[in-house]
Write a protein that holds these residues in place. Structure first.
Motif, PDB file in Angstrom:
ATOM      1  N   THR A 283      44.810  39.174  41.076  1.00 33.31           N
ATOM      2  CA  THR A 283      44.280  38.974  39.676  1.00 33.31           C
ATOM      3  C   THR A 283      43.577  37.673  39.423  1.00 33.31           C
ATOM      4  O   THR A 283      43.712  36.779  40.214  1.00 33.31           O
ATOM      5  N   GLY A 284      42.299  37.597  38.724  1.00 34.62           N
ATOM      6  CA  GLY A 284      41.615  36.386  38.535  1.00 34.62           C
ATOM      7  C   GLY A 284      40.179  36.809  37.948  1.00 34.62           C
ATOM      8  O   GLY A 284      39.619  37.309  38.811  1.00 34.62           O
ATOM      9  N   ASN A 285      39.864  36.303  36.896  1.00 36.82           N
ATOM     10  CA  ASN A 285      38.396  36.342  36.342  1.00 36.82           C
ATOM     11  C   ASN A 285      37.748  35.100  36.886  1.00 36.82           C
ATOM     12  O   ASN A 285      38.008  34.018  36.669  1.00 36.82           O
ATOM     13  N   ALA A 286      36.528  35.389  37.476  1.00 38.37           N
ATOM     14  CA  ALA A 286      35.908  34.144  38.309  1.00 38.37           C
ATOM     15  C   ALA A 286      35.355  33.126  37.115  1.00 38.37           C
ATOM     16  O   ALA A 286      34.796  32.086  37.491  1.00 38.37           O
TER      17      ALA A 286
ATOM     18  N   GLY B 218      44.689  28.632  37.720  1.00 38.83           N
ATOM     19  CA  GLY B 218      44.262  28.828  39.132  1.00 38.83           C
ATOM     20  C   GLY B 218      43.976  30.123  39.584  1.00 38.83           C
ATOM     21  O   GLY B 218      42.967  30.158  40.610  1.00 38.83           O
ATOM     22  N   SER B 219      44.252  31.233  38.990  1.00 42.10           N
ATOM     23  CA  SER B 219      43.834  32.572  39.675  1.00 42.10           C
ATOM     24  C   SER B 219      42.321  32.668  39.269  1.00 42.10           C
ATOM     25  O   SER B 219      41.512  33.262  40.141  1.00 42.10           O
ATOM     26  N   GLY B 220      41.826  32.008  38.205  1.00 38.40           N
ATOM     27  CA  GLY B 220      40.320  32.120  37.988  1.00 38.40           C
ATOM     28  C   GLY B 220      39.591  31.406  38.860  1.00 38.40           C
ATOM     29  O   GLY B 220      38.499  31.623  39.610  1.00 38.40           O
ATOM     30  N   ARG B 221      40.122  30.194  39.166  1.00 35.10           N
ATOM     31  CA  ARG B 221      39.436  29.279  40.392  1.00 35.10           C
ATOM     32  C   ARG B 221      39.609  30.049  41.672  1.00 35.10           C
ATOM     33  O   ARG B 221      38.548  29.844  42.324  1.00 35.10           O
ATOM     34  N   ALA B 222      40.479  30.661  41.751  1.00 39.42           N
ATOM     35  CA  ALA B 222      40.477  31.136  43.303  1.00 39.42           C
ATOM     36  C   ALA B 222      39.486  32.298  43.466  1.00 39.42           C
ATOM     37  O   ALA B 222      38.698  32.556  44.336  1.00 39.42           O
ATOM     38  N   ALA B 223      39.322  33.090  42.362  1.00 38.76           N
ATOM     39  CA  ALA B 223      38.256  34.136  42.281  1.00 38.76           C
ATOM     40  C   ALA B 223      37.106  33.574  42.356  1.00 38.76           C
ATOM     41  O   ALA B 223      36.254  33.912  42.829  1.00 38.76           O
ATOM     42  N   ARG B 224      36.878  32.452  41.571  1.00 41.21           N
ATOM     43  CA  ARG B 224      35.526  31.752  41.539  1.00 41.21           C
ATOM     44  C   ARG B 224      35.302  31.282  43.082  1.00 41.21           C
ATOM     45  O   ARG B 224      34.079  31.544  43.414  1.00 41.21           O
TER      46      ARG B 224
END
Length: 400
Positions: A34-37, A42-48
């Motif tokens: 899960t994660g919107n870039a 943290g999840s978003g940063r991982a996707a980014r």
């Protein structure tokens, strides 16, 4: 052998190509995360991080800057963004710039975008002619530009034709157009992975690519755009992708795209040589088997995996379905619009008559193609052509 156990001979790689196992692995490894870039947690940063690493890989493979790679939903969207974005940006700078220079053999994603601009925005399309091999001549482009350089919006010319495989002089076209500060777009969807593609060396201002033609996933592509090239967005929202293309990024797809493209570029020299060998064997065998069969496109300056042949007295759709019944999947040289088969606009632009345009087949080989696939075509093409010719003669008799 029963039909359920019959091996499928897939020779339509120009339409789409099987996903590379490594690309499947890369993509599926992210599907459960899960994660919107665009998110800051943290999840978003991982996707980014995944998106930007993929962008860097794609840029390096094409000799572009990472900031020049704008992700889209595929080649069609990238072509639309290039043509419409360039049109409005150029028009905003100078309202005289209403002429679009275009060849008549472009993919429909380019053709239909230009025609939309003509019908709704007052664009003036000037069709660049092609010769009997499907090549644009520089003298025709020069004449069109020099007629009135200040009124030209942009030039769009594909790197390689998706039907007959002919390669175009894109680098020379870009150099000529830039003498008058005119931007150039190229659709390189068919070329990437089959011939060397170097964005910086080509000198174009925008280049369309897509993942599913090179062993990547469906639904993702990119427009590679020089940093100084201005584009007006056609999709508005969150301002992702340099404010040029809004929309939540498909993180798993970017990962699969990057792996597929890196592999395609790295393996291109060896793969190209192998495909040329298989293609030449197929063409030589068909010409020896079927009297009157003709090859279309440039015999030398063409895509390694493309063999485009026409068969006198046959309908391409009949040939396709007869081969399909034998487990051999190819494409025709015609487009089906609302259930009605029409002659290919590419072949008509090359000066072919209606009968030859309708009686054509496109065999396109790719990473999974083998000599056994070629042998299957050569074993079946003779009987298939004979049956298609017989069906054609029967139809003529009924209509007489």
């Amino acid at each position: 052998m029963t039909s359920s156990a019959r091996r499928t001979v897939y020779l339509d790689h120009a339409a789409t190509t099987p996903m590379l196992p490594a690309a499947i692995e890369a993509m599926t490894s992210h599907l459960g995360r899960t994660g919107n870039a665009s998110s800051l947690h943290g999840s978003g940063r991982a996707a980014r991080r995944t998106v930007e690493e993929s962008r860097e890989t794609i840029a390096a493979a094409l000799n572009a800057q990472p900031s020049e790679v704008v992700f889209t939903s595929g080649g069609t969207e990238a072509d639309n963004l290039a043509l419409k974005g360039l049109w409005w940006a150029r028009l905003n700078e100078d309202p005289r710039r209403r002429r679009i220079l275009l060849s008549g053999i472009e993919h429909h994603a380019v053709l239909d975008s230009a025609i939309w601009l003509e019908q709704h925005e007052g664009a003036e399309i000037e069709w660049l002619p092609v010769d009997e091999l499907g090549r644009v001549q520089l003298r025709d482009l020069r004449a069109a530009i020099e007629q009135d350089p200040e009124t030209v919006s942009f030039v769009s010319l594909m790197m390689a034709n998706n039907e007959v495989g002919t390669l175009q002089p894109v680098r020379e076209v870009a150099a000529l157009a830039h003498e008058h500060a005119i931007p150039v777009h190229t659709d390189a969807v068919q070329a990437v992975g089959q011939i060397p593609v170097d964005f910086a060396d080509l000198g174009v201002d925008a280049m369309t690519i897509t993942a599913h033609k090179i062993g990547g996933p469906y639904g993702i592509g990119a427009l590679v755009v020089r940093k100084e090239t201005k584009l007006v967005p056609i999709v508005h929202g969150g301002g992702q992708e340099r404010d040029v293309r809004s929309g939540t990024l498909d993180t798993p797809a970017t990962a699969g795209f990057a792996v597929a493209l890196e592999h395609a570029i790295r393996s291109q020299p060896e793969a190209g040589a192998r495909l040329i060998g298989l293609r030449d064997e197929l063409v030589k065998g068909v010409l020896a088997t079927v009297p009157g069969a003709l090859v279309s496109g440039d015999p030398v300056g063409r895509l390694p995996g493309n063999a485009h042949l026409s068969f006198s007295g046959c309908e391409g759709d009949s040939l396709l379905l007869l081969l399909d019944a034998r487990g051999i999947e190819v494409s025709t040289g015609s487009a089906c619009n609302s259930g009605v088969a029409e002659p290919s606009h590419v072949l008509l632009a090359m000066g072919y008559d209606d009968l030859r345009a309708r009686g054509s087949l496109r065999f396109t080989l790719g990473r999974t193609s083998t000599r056994a696939d070629v042998e299957a075509v050569l074993e079946n093409i003779g009987p298939v052509v004979e049956r298609a010719m017989s069906a054609g003669l029967q139809n003529v008799g009924r209509n007489a």
